[in-house]
Structure formats: structure tokens, C-alpha cells
Design an enzyme around this catalytic site. Structure first.
Site, short mmCIF file in Angstrom:
data_model
loop_
_atom_site.label_atom_id
_atom_site.label_comp_id
_atom_site.label_asym_id
_atom_site.label_seq_id
_atom_site.Cartn_x
_atom_site.Cartn_y
_atom_site.Cartn_z
N ASP A 117 -2.93 -6.42 15.34
CA ASP A 117 -2.32 -5.40 15.43
C ASP A 117 -2.50 -4.74 16.84
OD1 ASP A 117 -1.31 -4.79 12.77
OD2 ASP A 117 -3.33 -3.93 12.17
N TYR B 166 -1.12 4.65 10.25
CA TYR B 166 -1.43 3.52 11.49
C TYR B 166 -0.41 3.49 12.49
CZ TYR B 166 -5.62 2.25 8.85
OH TYR B 166 -6.79 2.28 8.31
N ARG C 80 0.73 -1.23 -0.01
CA ARG C 80 -0.04 0.03 0.11
C ARG C 80 0.67 1.29 -0.02
NH1 ARG C 80 -3.83 -1.29 5.15
NH2 ARG C 80 -1.54 -2.22 5.71
N GLU D 101 -5.95 5.06 13.51
CA GLU D 101 -6.84 3.93 14.32
C GLU D 101 -7.79 4.68 15.48
OE1 GLU D 101 -2.87 3.22 16.29
OE2 GLU D 101 -3.58 3.67 14.24
N LYS E 243 1.50 1.98 7.42
CA LYS E 243 1.69 1.13 8.57
C LYS E 243 2.65 1.91 9.25
CE LYS E 243 0.75 -2.23 9.52
NZ LYS E 243 -0.41 -2.62 10.41
N VAL F 288 -7.65 -10.96 13.70
CA VAL F 288 -7.54 -9.87 13.14
C VAL F 288 -7.16 -8.48 13.86
CG1 VAL F 288 -8.72 -8.21 11.49
CG2 VAL F 288 -9.39 -10.52 11.29
N HIS G 73 -0.84 1.88 16.13
CA HIS G 73 -1.03 0.63 17.05
C HIS G 73 0.03 0.56 18.23
CE1 HIS G 73 -4.03 -0.80 14.20
NE2 HIS G 73 -3.32 -0.51 13.21
N MET H 196 -2.95 -7.65 7.08
CA MET H 196 -3.76 -8.39 6.06
C MET H 196 -4.21 -7.49 4.89
SD MET H 196 -6.09 -10.62 8.78
CE MET H 196 -7.07 -11.39 7.25
#
Length: 372
Positions: free
Chosen positions: A270, A94, A15, A118, A75, A267, A96, A301
């Protein structure tokens, strides 16, 4: 403002933070964009497309980080990227942070202003920048789980939808939010028998109204999770507490009691994962087996369907990117409480309460950090 887009370097992460269309939006507003050469090549966003949209190309990530006022990624920054951040530089991606004290420490040391996709909120109590990837991950969880059920991957050798004369697989989804709803939708579409567990009765009523008798719903208790997990061929962990580490809802003892060849897809990995036996994996080596149960715990994912994911993510992030570029970080955060909820680290201080609690770190309210 000068906005920088480096190439993602996490394993099998294709991405890109800004698509050519998003770059064009920024340039049309008078901003400058610098994109690392080849940043979107893996998903057919060529350097020529970025240049046509108005961006300048940079030969490497270092050149992007050196020039940019704001870095837009997908990411969480890897250690080498964290070390390239500058004091006062905006990072929008993101993060996390709850299960990642190393990254949190590096971000604090950098002095950068780190805003996490997030934890940005909306006026309906949702997480609008997490939702697109949650939709993708929820749907992919069933694809991944169905593949892991194949005997050659360690699974029970069960076809998710069965065939005439042979019953379908039993799927349990823990969590009825965006991930869980999309997982249930995909599993039902493939003909599986599906149960969704959630602790919100209003949400269970919504799911019941949406899917009717095709879907079974269950209120979340230890007993319900235990009994349903043991009876399942595939369990999807779709639990989220914004900014915080995911609760461990499936214990080692529950995993041991599952049938050999059953599959767990986490899922929530993260945020640390919601199965006690989970640890993060990559697309290079996505699954492993504990107590004869297959675990699929890939932490990115949606990166496997990177073009779809990039466009979906950009559709959600571009209004916030434009706000930060147009107004500057202080004014943008001051005027938008939902965007300010995304501020996790500000010049060395943790500014999200759930993140601070998870990391056992000092918490500084956003207003205090910004001097408001």
C-alpha cells in the site's frame, strides 16, 4: 451532519465504511446517514439493516457524494470517486498517498478535505486506525504465504509447519510492528521457524520477552536482511514509515539469490512495497513470479475477510467519525492533535509532511491550512 457511505468499487473490495451498528451511533446523536444500496450486501449487512439503524438508501454513488457533508469509506477513492468530491467536503478513509501521485492530484483538484486513517495517531505513538487492518493483514500474510509455497502455485512445495521427520519452513518477517508481530504469531502457531528483523532494540526485547526461545530476533542491517532472506522459504515485508513510501529493503540481487520457489509477501505494498521486485496485485490475480520467486502483493489483503475487517475497523474509526460529525472538521482537528495528524489534503494543499516529501510537493502545516 449528513454522512455518506458509498459502496467500495476497488477489485474484490467487500468492506464498507460504516456498519449498521456505526450508523445507529451516528443517528442516535442526531446525524443523518445515507448509504448506497447494496454497500454491505457482500458481507451480510443488508439494506434493511441499514434502514433499521436509521439510514436512508441512495440508488448509486453519485447520489451519496452529492448529498453528503462527509464521505466515510475504506479504500482510497478511485479516480471516478475523486471526481465526485466537492470543495470543502470531508473524506475519511485510507488514502496511502505517498506512492500515488495521481490520486493526490485528483484530491487536490477536488478541493475536498481528505483525512487518512493510516496517519491518525494516538498518545502512545501508535496508529490506531491502521492497527486493526495491520492485525488482519499480518495474520493473512502467513495464510497467503503458506498457500503460495504449494507447488501448484509456483512454490517450493513446502508445508509451513513440516511433519514429524521433516523440518518446518523458515520464515523471516521484516518489521516488528503490528503487522510483523501478528505474522510471527501466526507462523509460530503453525510450527514454522520464525525470525523477526527490526531496527528497534527495545522492540526486539519486547518480542523476545513475549515469545521467548520460540522466536529468533535480529537487528536490521543490510547483511542481516541479505543472509536471512536467502535462507528463507517465506519472507513477509511488514515495514511502515507513517505517511511515507516504504523503503526498499530487499533488492533485486537478494531476490535472485533466493531459492527457487521461495515466497515474498509484501504487506507494505500500500505504501509502495519494501521489495524492489514488488508491484501491486489484486485478489483476481494475487501473485506473480520473478526470478523463480513467488510474489504476493495484494494491496487490500483484509478485503478478503471483509466482515471481520469491517467490524474491526469500525470499532476503531467510530469515535473519530462521531467527533467530526459532532464538532465539524475545523473544531475536531483543532481539539485533537492525533486526528489532525490524519489530515493529508486540505482544499488543494498537502498537509502531511511525509506525504509531501514522498510526492515532492509543497507542504502546508495543518495549522496554516486551517487558519489556526
Amino acid at each position: 451532519m449528513l454522512v455518506g457511505v458509498p459502496k467500495e468499487i476497488k477489485s474484490h473490495e467487500y468492506r464498507v465504511g460504516l456498519s449498521p451498528a456505526a450508523v445507529r451511533e451516528l443517528c442516535a446523536r442526531g446525524h443523518e446517514v445515507v448509504v448506497e444500496t447494496g454497500a454491505g450486501a457482500a458481507i451480510d449487512f443488508s439494506d434493511a439493516q441499514y434502514e433499521s439503524a436509521g439510514a436512508r438508501l441512495a440508488p448509486n454513488a453519485g447520489a451519496v457524494f452529492t448529498q453528503a457533508d462527509m464521505i466515510v469509506k475504506v479504500k482510497e477513492p478511485q479516480p471516478d470517486e475523486c471526481r465526485m468530491l466537492k470543495a470543502g467536503q470531508i473524506l475519511f478513509t485510507y488514502l496511502h498517498l505517498a506512492p500515488d501521485p495521481v490520486q493526490a492530484g485528483l484530491l487536490r483538484d477536488s478541493g475536498a478535505i481528505a483525512i487518512a486513517y493510516e496517519t491518525v495517531t494516538d498518545d502512545r505513538g501508535g496508529l490506531p486506525l491502521l492497527a486493526p487492518m495491520s492485525e488482519v493483514a499480518g495474520r493473512m500474510s502467513i495464510q497467503a504465504g503458506a498457500a503460495c509455497l504449494e507447488r501448484i502455485r509456483g512454490g517450493r512445495g513446502v508445508l509451513l509447519g513440516g511433519v514429524p521427520g521433516v523440518p518446518p519452513a523458515t520464515v523471516t518477517v521484516i518489521g516488528g510492528g503490528v503487522v510483523g508481530t501478528n505474522a510471527a504469531r501466526m507462523a509460530l502457531g503453525l510450527g514454522a521457524r520464525v525470525t523477526v528483523i527490526d531496527r528497534s532494540l527495545p522492540r526486539l526485547k519486547e518480542l523476545d520477552a513475549l515469545y521467548g526461545p520460540a522466536l529468533t530476533t535480529a537487528y536490521s542491517t543490510v547483511d542481516a536482511i541479505d543472509s536471512l532472506v536467502m535462507a528463507s522459504d517465506l519472507v513477509v515485508g511488514a515495514v511502515l514509515i507513517p505517511g511515507a513510501a516504504a523503503p526498499k529493503l530487499v533488492t533485486r540481487e537478494m531476490v535472485k539469490a533466493m531459492r527457487p520457489g521461495s515466497v515474498l509477501v509484501d504487506v507494505a505494498i500500500d505504501q509502495g512495497g519494501c521489495f524492489e521486485t514488488s508491484h501491486a496485485t489484486t485478489h483476481d490475480d494475487p501473485s506473480y513470479i520473478v526470478d523463480d520467486v513467488v510474489h504476493y502483493c495484494v494491496a487490500n489483503m483484509p478485503g478478503a475477510v471483509a466482515r471481520t475487517s469491517t467490524v474491526a475497523l469500525n470499532n476503531a474509526t467510530i469515535p473519530f467519525v462521531l467527533a467530526l460529525a459532532d464538532k465539524g472538521v475545523r473544531r475536531a482537528l483543532y481539539e485533537d492533535a492525533h486526528l489532525s495528524a490524519g489530515l493529508n489534503v486540505h482544499e488543494g494543499r498537502i498537509t502531511h509532511k511525509a506525504v509531501a516529501t514522498a510526492l515532492d510537493a509543497d507542504y502546508t502545516p495543518v495549522e496554516e491550512a486551517l487558519g489556526l
